[in-house]
Scaffold this active site. Sequence first.
Site, short mmCIF file in Angstrom:
data_model
loop_
_atom_site.label_atom_id
_atom_site.label_comp_id
_atom_site.label_asym_id
_atom_site.label_seq_id
_atom_site.Cartn_x
_atom_site.Cartn_y
_atom_site.Cartn_z
N GLU A 11 2.43 -6.77 5.27
CA GLU A 11 1.22 -7.27 5.91
C GLU A 11 -0.02 -6.74 5.18
O GLU A 11 0.01 -5.65 4.60
CB GLU A 11 1.11 -6.88 7.38
N THR A 12 -1.07 -7.54 5.24
CA THR A 12 -2.41 -7.15 4.81
C THR A 12 -3.34 -7.43 5.98
O THR A 12 -3.24 -8.49 6.62
CB THR A 12 -2.86 -7.94 3.57
#
Length: 227
Positions: free
Chosen positions: A46-47
Amino acid sequence: MAIDVTVLRVFTDQDGKFGNPLGVVDASTVDPADRQRIATQLGYSETIFVDVPAPGANTAHARIFTPATELPFAGHPTVGASWWLRENGRPIHTLQVPAGIVQVTYEDDLTAVSARSEWAPEFAIYDLDSTEQLLAADPDDYPDDVSNYLWTWTDREQGVIRARMFAANLGVPEDEATGAAAVRITDYLSRDLTIVQGKGSVIYTKWSPEGWVRIAGRVVNDGPTQI
């Protein structure tokens, strides 16, 4: 123009080892239309893109992307972003994500968020009989159109489990530490847990019968990068 990304490892062990890499981006530096492309390019599970609050504000807003899609809620990004904000002199009480308002607390070396169990994505949960069976599991043997969470007790009395998570549907073949899955398994077992996931990442959870689950862990800053 180069985009600055802070790379954290979330849910490390007590020695700062392991943990799930997370890209953290100041949302003001990025066109919203570019967020998915950036998350895909970075390739972390994830970002998170954070609207940094004004000095003295108690809440922040954020959006979360895997390499393949946006998520309404995820655990390791919300814990990581909350830690990052405090490190930058902006500690918060709440973090607004599309799923709802996440409650944030800081305790010594732990950063914790509390979320509704229904905010977490659905997982196919597999109760395995032993750590040996868990570690021998092959991601290719599990469906690639759902997220698969495998777990087994290592100390039932103390609430310690070992876990793995495969999520090809999210562009994540295997996740090192999954906060949303920790929310789900805590609600599933209806008890507080210490979860050791992946190679050795550690997540601490507290269960509430009202549907809230608190997940906590340690965070390490691996420094900046640019794309």
